[in-house]
Design a protein around this motif. Structure first.
Motif, PDB file in Angstrom:
ATOM      1  N   GLY A 203       0.831  -1.209   0.000  1.00 41.54           N
ATOM      2  CA  GLY A 203       0.000   0.000   0.000  1.00 41.54           C
ATOM      3  C   GLY A 203       0.861   1.252   0.000  1.00 41.54           C
ATOM      4  N   LEU A 204       1.891   1.269   0.838  1.00 45.64           N
ATOM      5  CA  LEU A 204       2.801   2.427   0.874  1.00 45.64           C
ATOM      6  C   LEU A 204       3.543   2.589  -0.453  1.00 45.64           C
ATOM      7  N   LEU A 205       3.967   1.456  -0.996  1.00 45.32           N
ATOM      8  CA  LEU A 205       4.671   1.492  -2.278  1.00 45.32           C
ATOM      9  C   LEU A 205       3.764   2.019  -3.380  1.00 45.32           C
ATOM     10  N   THR A 206       2.522   1.576  -3.379  1.00 50.73           N
ATOM     11  CA  THR A 206       1.549   2.054  -4.368  1.00 50.73           C
ATOM     12  C   THR A 206       1.334   3.559  -4.224  1.00 50.73           C
ATOM     13  N   GLU A 207       1.231   4.027  -2.978  1.00 52.06           N
ATOM     14  CA  GLU A 207       1.076   5.475  -2.738  1.00 52.06           C
ATOM     15  C   GLU A 207       2.273   6.248  -3.267  1.00 52.06           C
ATOM     16  N   LYS A 208       3.464   5.737  -2.975  1.00 55.63           N
ATOM     17  CA  LYS A 208       4.682   6.422  -3.416  1.00 55.63           C
ATOM     18  C   LYS A 208       4.780   6.450  -4.939  1.00 55.63           C
ATOM     19  N   VAL A 209       4.456   5.361  -5.586  1.00 53.90           N
ATOM     20  CA  VAL A 209       4.494   5.293  -7.056  1.00 53.90           C
ATOM     21  C   VAL A 209       3.493   6.282  -7.639  1.00 53.90           C
ATOM     22  N   THR A 210       2.298   6.326  -7.072  1.00 47.11           N
ATOM     23  CA  THR A 210       1.270   7.265  -7.530  1.00 47.11           C
ATOM     24  C   THR A 210       1.734   8.702  -7.328  1.00 47.11           C
ATOM     25  N   SER A 211       2.320   8.961  -6.167  1.00 50.43           N
ATOM     26  CA  SER A 211       2.817  10.296  -5.860  1.00 50.43           C
ATOM     27  C   SER A 211       3.928  10.694  -6.828  1.00 50.43           C
ATOM     28  N   CYS A 212       4.849   9.767  -7.086  1.00 48.62           N
ATOM     29  CA  CYS A 212       5.941  10.052  -8.031  1.00 48.62           C
ATOM     30  C   CYS A 212       5.405  10.275  -9.447  1.00 48.62           C
ATOM     31  N   GLY A 213       4.415   9.488  -9.823  1.00 48.21           N
ATOM     32  CA  GLY A 213       3.804   9.676 -11.147  1.00 48.21           C
ATOM     33  C   GLY A 213       3.166  11.049 -11.271  1.00 48.21           C
ATOM     34  N   THR A 214       2.477  11.475 -10.229  1.00 53.28           N
ATOM     35  CA  THR A 214       1.856  12.800 -10.218  1.00 53.28           C
ATOM     36  C   THR A 214       2.926  13.893 -10.308  1.00 53.28           C
ATOM     37  N   ASP A 215       4.029  13.680  -9.553  1.00 56.96           N
ATOM     38  CA  ASP A 215       5.129  14.656  -9.591  1.00 56.96           C
ATOM     39  C   ASP A 215       5.762  14.726 -10.983  1.00 56.96           C
ATOM     40  N   VAL A 216       5.918  13.589 -11.636  1.00 60.96           N
ATOM     41  CA  VAL A 216       6.496  13.554 -12.987  1.00 60.96           C
ATOM     42  C   VAL A 216       5.578  14.286 -13.965  1.00 60.96           C
ATOM     43  N   ILE A 217       4.296  14.086 -13.834  1.00 58.40           N
ATOM     44  CA  ILE A 217       3.338  14.782 -14.707  1.00 58.40           C
ATOM     45  C   ILE A 217       3.412  16.287 -14.480  1.00 58.40           C
ATOM     46  N   ALA A 218       3.469  16.705 -13.209  1.00 55.09           N
ATOM     47  CA  ALA A 218       3.565  18.141 -12.897  1.00 55.09           C
ATOM     48  C   ALA A 218       4.867  18.721 -13.442  1.00 55.09           C
ATOM     49  N   LEU A 219       5.965  17.976 -13.299  1.00 58.85           N
ATOM     50  CA  LEU A 219       7.250  18.436 -13.813  1.00 58.85           C
ATOM     51  C   LEU A 219       7.213  18.556 -15.331  1.00 58.85           C
ATOM     52  N   THR A 220       6.620  17.585 -15.991  1.00 59.78           N
ATOM     53  CA  THR A 220       6.499  17.622 -17.455  1.00 59.78           C
ATOM     54  C   THR A 220       5.691  18.832 -17.901  1.00 59.78           C
ATOM     55  N   LYS A 221       4.588  19.092 -17.214  1.00 61.44           N
ATOM     56  CA  LYS A 221       3.767  20.264 -17.553  1.00 61.44           C
ATOM     57  C   LYS A 221       4.560  21.547 -17.380  1.00 61.44           C
ATOM     58  N   GLN A 222       5.351  21.632 -16.307  1.00 55.75           N
ATOM     59  CA  GLN A 222       6.145  22.831 -16.048  1.00 55.75           C
ATOM     60  C   GLN A 222       7.218  23.020 -17.114  1.00 55.75           C
ATOM     61  N   VAL A 223       7.862  21.940 -17.528  1.00 55.38           N
ATOM     62  CA  VAL A 223       8.886  22.018 -18.573  1.00 55.38           C
ATOM     63  C   VAL A 223       8.259  22.475 -19.884  1.00 55.38           C
ATOM     64  N   LEU A 224       7.106  21.907 -20.207  1.00 55.43           N
ATOM     65  CA  LEU A 224       6.421  22.311 -21.433  1.00 55.43           C
ATOM     66  C   LEU A 224       5.996  23.776 -21.369  1.00 55.43           C
ATOM     67  N   LYS A 225       5.537  24.194 -20.198  1.00 51.32           N
ATOM     68  CA  LYS A 225       5.139  25.588 -20.016  1.00 51.32           C
ATOM     69  C   LYS A 225       6.349  26.508 -20.197  1.00 51.32           C
ATOM     70  N   GLY A 226       7.494  26.114 -19.638  1.00 53.00           N
ATOM     71  CA  GLY A 226       8.720  26.897 -19.797  1.00 53.00           C
ATOM     72  C   GLY A 226       9.153  26.945 -21.243  1.00 53.00           C
ATOM     73  N   SER A 227       9.021  25.846 -21.935  1.00 49.86           N
ATOM     74  CA  SER A 227       9.369  25.789 -23.350  1.00 49.86           C
ATOM     75  C   SER A 227       8.455  26.706 -24.148  1.00 49.86           C
TER      76      SER A 227
END
Length: 101
Positions: free
Chosen positions: A19-43
């Motif tokens: 359960g903790l691992l699933t939460e962490k993976v989900t959290s990391c996935g959300t962070d990666v999506i947010a980072l990707t959006k920010q990079v695209l916005k900067g571009s």
């Protein structure tokens, strides 16, 4: 019974870790999506900034061209005024010559 309890505890621990691992993976996935959006916005921001710079150069060129045209028009206006004055003087002197015998 003790072995059953230990196995049950391990199973709970395994589910808890999963359960903790699933939460962490989900959290990391959300962070990666947010980072990707920010990079695209900067571009996109860099792209818009480049476009604005190109537009500014085009506007500056148009302003310089307009300034040159206005300067030329002022020169032409001055020449036309001189010609108009010369024509008026000639008409005035011709009319004066016709009046005086």
């Amino acid at each position: 019974m003790a072995a059953g309890g230990a196995a049950d505890g391990q199973a709970r621990f395994g589910h808890s870790v999963k359960g903790l691992l699933t939460e962490k993976v989900t959290s990391c996935g959300t962070d990666v999506i947010a980072l990707t959006k920010q990079v695209l916005k900067g571009s996109r921001s860099a792209e818009l900034l480049g476009q604005a710079a190109r537009n500014m150069v085009m506007q500056e060129d148009a302003i310089l061209h307009s300034e040159d045209s206005l300067r030329k028009m002022a020169i032409i206006t001055t020449h036309l005024q001189y010609q108009q004055e010369a024509i008026q003087k000639k008409q005035h002197s011709t009319a004066w010559e016709q009046i005086s015998p």
